[in-house]
Scaffold this motif. Sequence first.
Motif, PDB file in Angstrom:
ATOM      1  N   ARG A  66      -7.224   7.908   1.885  1.00  0.00           N
ATOM      2  CA  ARG A  66      -7.210   7.145   0.635  1.00  0.00           C
ATOM      3  C   ARG A  66      -8.026   5.860   0.795  1.00  0.00           C
ATOM      4  O   ARG A  66      -8.048   5.237   1.848  1.00  0.00           O
ATOM      5  CB  ARG A  66      -5.777   6.795   0.239  1.00  0.00           C
ATOM      6  CG  ARG A  66      -4.847   7.986   0.139  1.00  0.00           C
ATOM      7  CD  ARG A  66      -5.150   8.848  -1.066  1.00  0.00           C
ATOM      8  NE  ARG A  66      -4.771   8.195  -2.315  1.00  0.00           N
ATOM      9  CZ  ARG A  66      -4.874   8.760  -3.507  1.00  0.00           C
ATOM     10  NH1 ARG A  66      -5.371   9.993  -3.620  1.00  0.00           N
ATOM     11  NH2 ARG A  66      -4.502   8.118  -4.592  1.00  0.00           N
TER      12      ARG A  66
ATOM     13  N   HIS B  37       1.222   9.929  -2.280  1.00  0.00           N
ATOM     14  CA  HIS B  37       0.118  10.521  -1.510  1.00  0.00           C
ATOM     15  C   HIS B  37       0.202  10.130  -0.043  1.00  0.00           C
ATOM     16  O   HIS B  37      -0.825   9.962   0.615  1.00  0.00           O
ATOM     17  CB  HIS B  37      -1.227  10.050  -2.081  1.00  0.00           C
ATOM     18  CG  HIS B  37      -1.384  10.269  -3.550  1.00  0.00           C
ATOM     19  ND1 HIS B  37      -1.788  11.478  -4.079  1.00  0.00           N
ATOM     20  CD2 HIS B  37      -1.177   9.438  -4.609  1.00  0.00           C
ATOM     21  CE1 HIS B  37      -1.834  11.376  -5.402  1.00  0.00           C
ATOM     22  NE2 HIS B  37      -1.463  10.151  -5.749  1.00  0.00           N
ATOM     23  N   LEU B  38       1.407   9.991   0.486  1.00  0.00           N
ATOM     24  CA  LEU B  38       1.563   9.498   1.854  1.00  0.00           C
ATOM     25  C   LEU B  38       0.915  10.428   2.874  1.00  0.00           C
ATOM     26  O   LEU B  38       0.387   9.977   3.895  1.00  0.00           O
ATOM     27  CB  LEU B  38       3.050   9.301   2.174  1.00  0.00           C
ATOM     28  CG  LEU B  38       3.748   8.184   1.385  1.00  0.00           C
ATOM     29  CD1 LEU B  38       5.215   8.084   1.790  1.00  0.00           C
ATOM     30  CD2 LEU B  38       3.046   6.842   1.613  1.00  0.00           C
TER      31      LEU B  38
ATOM     32  N   LEU C 160       0.829  -1.205   0.000  1.00  0.00           N
ATOM     33  CA  LEU C 160       0.000   0.000   0.000  1.00  0.00           C
ATOM     34  C   LEU C 160       0.862   1.253   0.000  1.00  0.00           C
ATOM     35  O   LEU C 160       0.604   2.207  -0.753  1.00  0.00           O
ATOM     36  CB  LEU C 160      -0.916  -0.016   1.227  1.00  0.00           C
ATOM     37  CG  LEU C 160      -1.740   1.239   1.504  1.00  0.00           C
ATOM     38  CD1 LEU C 160      -2.713   1.508   0.364  1.00  0.00           C
ATOM     39  CD2 LEU C 160      -2.489   1.098   2.817  1.00  0.00           C
ATOM     40  N   CYS C 161       1.903   1.267   0.829  1.00  0.00           N
ATOM     41  CA  CYS C 161       2.794   2.441   0.890  1.00  0.00           C
ATOM     42  C   CYS C 161       3.510   2.662  -0.437  1.00  0.00           C
ATOM     43  O   CYS C 161       3.704   3.809  -0.861  1.00  0.00           O
ATOM     44  CB  CYS C 161       3.809   2.254   2.020  1.00  0.00           C
ATOM     45  SG  CYS C 161       3.096   2.361   3.667  1.00  0.00           S
TER      46      CYS C 161
ATOM     47  N   GLU D  69      -1.751  12.151   2.521  1.00  0.00           N
ATOM     48  CA  GLU D  69      -3.204  11.979   2.477  1.00  0.00           C
ATOM     49  C   GLU D  69      -3.620  10.539   2.721  1.00  0.00           C
ATOM     50  O   GLU D  69      -4.785  10.185   2.538  1.00  0.00           O
ATOM     51  CB  GLU D  69      -3.743  12.413   1.101  1.00  0.00           C
ATOM     52  CG  GLU D  69      -3.474  13.858   0.743  1.00  0.00           C
ATOM     53  CD  GLU D  69      -2.105  14.061   0.095  1.00  0.00           C
ATOM     54  OE1 GLU D  69      -1.584  13.093  -0.482  1.00  0.00           O
ATOM     55  OE2 GLU D  69      -1.561  15.177   0.201  1.00  0.00           O
ATOM     56  N   MET D  70      -2.677   9.684   3.152  1.00  0.00           N
ATOM     57  CA  MET D  70      -2.937   8.260   3.291  1.00  0.00           C
ATOM     58  C   MET D  70      -4.215   7.932   4.085  1.00  0.00           C
ATOM     59  O   MET D  70      -5.004   7.086   3.655  1.00  0.00           O
ATOM     60  CB  MET D  70      -1.738   7.569   3.941  1.00  0.00           C
ATOM     61  CG  MET D  70      -1.894   6.064   4.086  1.00  0.00           C
ATOM     62  SD  MET D  70      -1.547   5.182   2.568  1.00  0.00           S
ATOM     63  CE  MET D  70       0.238   5.095   2.672  1.00  0.00           C
TER      64      MET D  70
ATOM     65  N   PHE E 228      -6.088   2.631   1.835  1.00  0.00           N
ATOM     66  CA  PHE E 228      -5.701   2.597   3.246  1.00  0.00           C
ATOM     67  C   PHE E 228      -6.905   2.261   4.121  1.00  0.00           C
ATOM     68  O   PHE E 228      -6.797   1.494   5.076  1.00  0.00           O
ATOM     69  CB  PHE E 228      -5.109   3.940   3.667  1.00  0.00           C
ATOM     70  CG  PHE E 228      -4.743   3.996   5.120  1.00  0.00           C
ATOM     71  CD1 PHE E 228      -3.584   3.370   5.585  1.00  0.00           C
ATOM     72  CD2 PHE E 228      -5.565   4.643   6.031  1.00  0.00           C
ATOM     73  CE1 PHE E 228      -3.253   3.418   6.931  1.00  0.00           C
ATOM     74  CE2 PHE E 228      -5.242   4.689   7.375  1.00  0.00           C
ATOM     75  CZ  PHE E 228      -4.084   4.080   7.829  1.00  0.00           C
TER      76      PHE E 228
ATOM     77  N   ALA F 194       2.331   1.700  -3.420  1.00  0.00           N
ATOM     78  CA  ALA F 194       1.330   2.141  -4.400  1.00  0.00           C
ATOM     79  C   ALA F 194       0.915   3.587  -4.179  1.00  0.00           C
ATOM     80  O   ALA F 194       0.615   4.312  -5.138  1.00  0.00           O
ATOM     81  CB  ALA F 194       0.109   1.229  -4.325  1.00  0.00           C
ATOM     82  N   GLU F 195       0.915   4.027  -2.912  1.00  0.00           N
ATOM     83  CA  GLU F 195       0.458   5.377  -2.585  1.00  0.00           C
ATOM     84  C   GLU F 195       1.624   6.307  -2.229  1.00  0.00           C
ATOM     85  O   GLU F 195       1.430   7.301  -1.528  1.00  0.00           O
ATOM     86  CB  GLU F 195      -0.522   5.308  -1.395  1.00  0.00           C
ATOM     87  CG  GLU F 195      -1.761   4.491  -1.645  1.00  0.00           C
ATOM     88  CD  GLU F 195      -2.766   5.234  -2.505  1.00  0.00           C
ATOM     89  OE1 GLU F 195      -2.473   6.360  -2.951  1.00  0.00           O
ATOM     90  OE2 GLU F 195      -3.853   4.687  -2.741  1.00  0.00           O
ATOM     91  N   ARG F 196       2.833   5.992  -2.718  1.00  0.00           N
ATOM     92  CA  ARG F 196       4.026   6.752  -2.316  1.00  0.00           C
ATOM     93  C   ARG F 196       3.931   8.232  -2.663  1.00  0.00           C
ATOM     94  O   ARG F 196       4.591   9.073  -2.048  1.00  0.00           O
ATOM     95  CB  ARG F 196       5.274   6.142  -2.941  1.00  0.00           C
ATOM     96  CG  ARG F 196       5.260   6.087  -4.462  1.00  0.00           C
ATOM     97  CD  ARG F 196       6.454   5.290  -4.975  1.00  0.00           C
ATOM     98  NE  ARG F 196       6.457   5.164  -6.419  1.00  0.00           N
ATOM     99  CZ  ARG F 196       5.791   4.222  -7.081  1.00  0.00           C
ATOM    100  NH1 ARG F 196       5.048   3.342  -6.410  1.00  0.00           N
ATOM    101  NH2 ARG F 196       5.840   4.151  -8.397  1.00  0.00           N
TER     102      ARG F 196
END
Length: 311
Positions: A44, A37-38, A30-31, A40-41, A47, A33-35
């Motif tokens: 998301r 937008h951390l 997940l981290c 705003e995690m 998350f 894939a969302e690197r």
Amino acid sequence: MLLSNPTSSPLFLPTLALAGGLLGAGFVALCIAERGHLREMPHRTLFRRWVSWLVITVVYGGAVLGGLVPTTLLVLFLVLQGVREYLALNPPPPVYRVTLLALSAATCLAAAVSTELFLALPAPLLLVATLQPLLTQDVRAGMRNLAFVTLGWGYLPLLLSHFLLIQRDLPGGAGLLVVLALSVALSDVGAYCFGTFFGKHKLAPTISPHKTWEGVAGNAVGAAVGVVLTRYALPPELPEAARWLLPAVIALAAVWGDLVESALKREFAVKDTGVWLPGFGGLLDRIASLIFLVPIGYHYFRFAMGPGHGS
């Protein structure tokens, strides 16, 4: 056993290690894939799904490893929340809502008391339910409301109560519930991943436009991985051939249950059955596969283990 400490179960530590490993790997993925937008995690969708999986894992594991009483409470909660979302699809008059909730609770409690009582209950309850449109003299939509409520009763409490039959009647029932839950969860993940990255050929476009045959393949792969990872929880009474066939049974039940729920949502023109579960929508959206898997799994295990089990 009616009630026990989940941590005292021999399944606790291997299940904790497996679930913790999968959740940890999921968080790392997940981290990655969302690197971008951390910050705003927490807001998301992925998350929020991960957090929901974490809570589901803790609650489910604690219930099924804690004995029949906590499993009954879990099933009763799933059924009543599921019925609530089901009724919201096409709200009937209040008297029908109360009837369905009462029938649902009675069905779950009957399954918790004894298999014989649970099997003897449907016919009398159905007869009583048919009095609803007669006593209310609902001549405009009485039979349609009765049909909708009866389907809800069969779809949710009658099917999900097989949780309790597995827990109480089958050898290693708690372990079987661990296997079914984790395998169907991974089958859903496999279906999502394969469908997202490889999906081209529609499975049932009029019922669920986004489901593909590639997703079905991912469903089967996920179910197989789940069964392999949880082989430690399968009881010795389950023959080896039945273990090898189990992923196919899980995959079939998962696809079947998912399509039925999709047909329901299509019928009433809704995208999700609710917003109760963060990242997923309604509870029914999350347990659709499990609803069909539990009764199919119960009868599959009974047949595979032979006479004397589950009676």
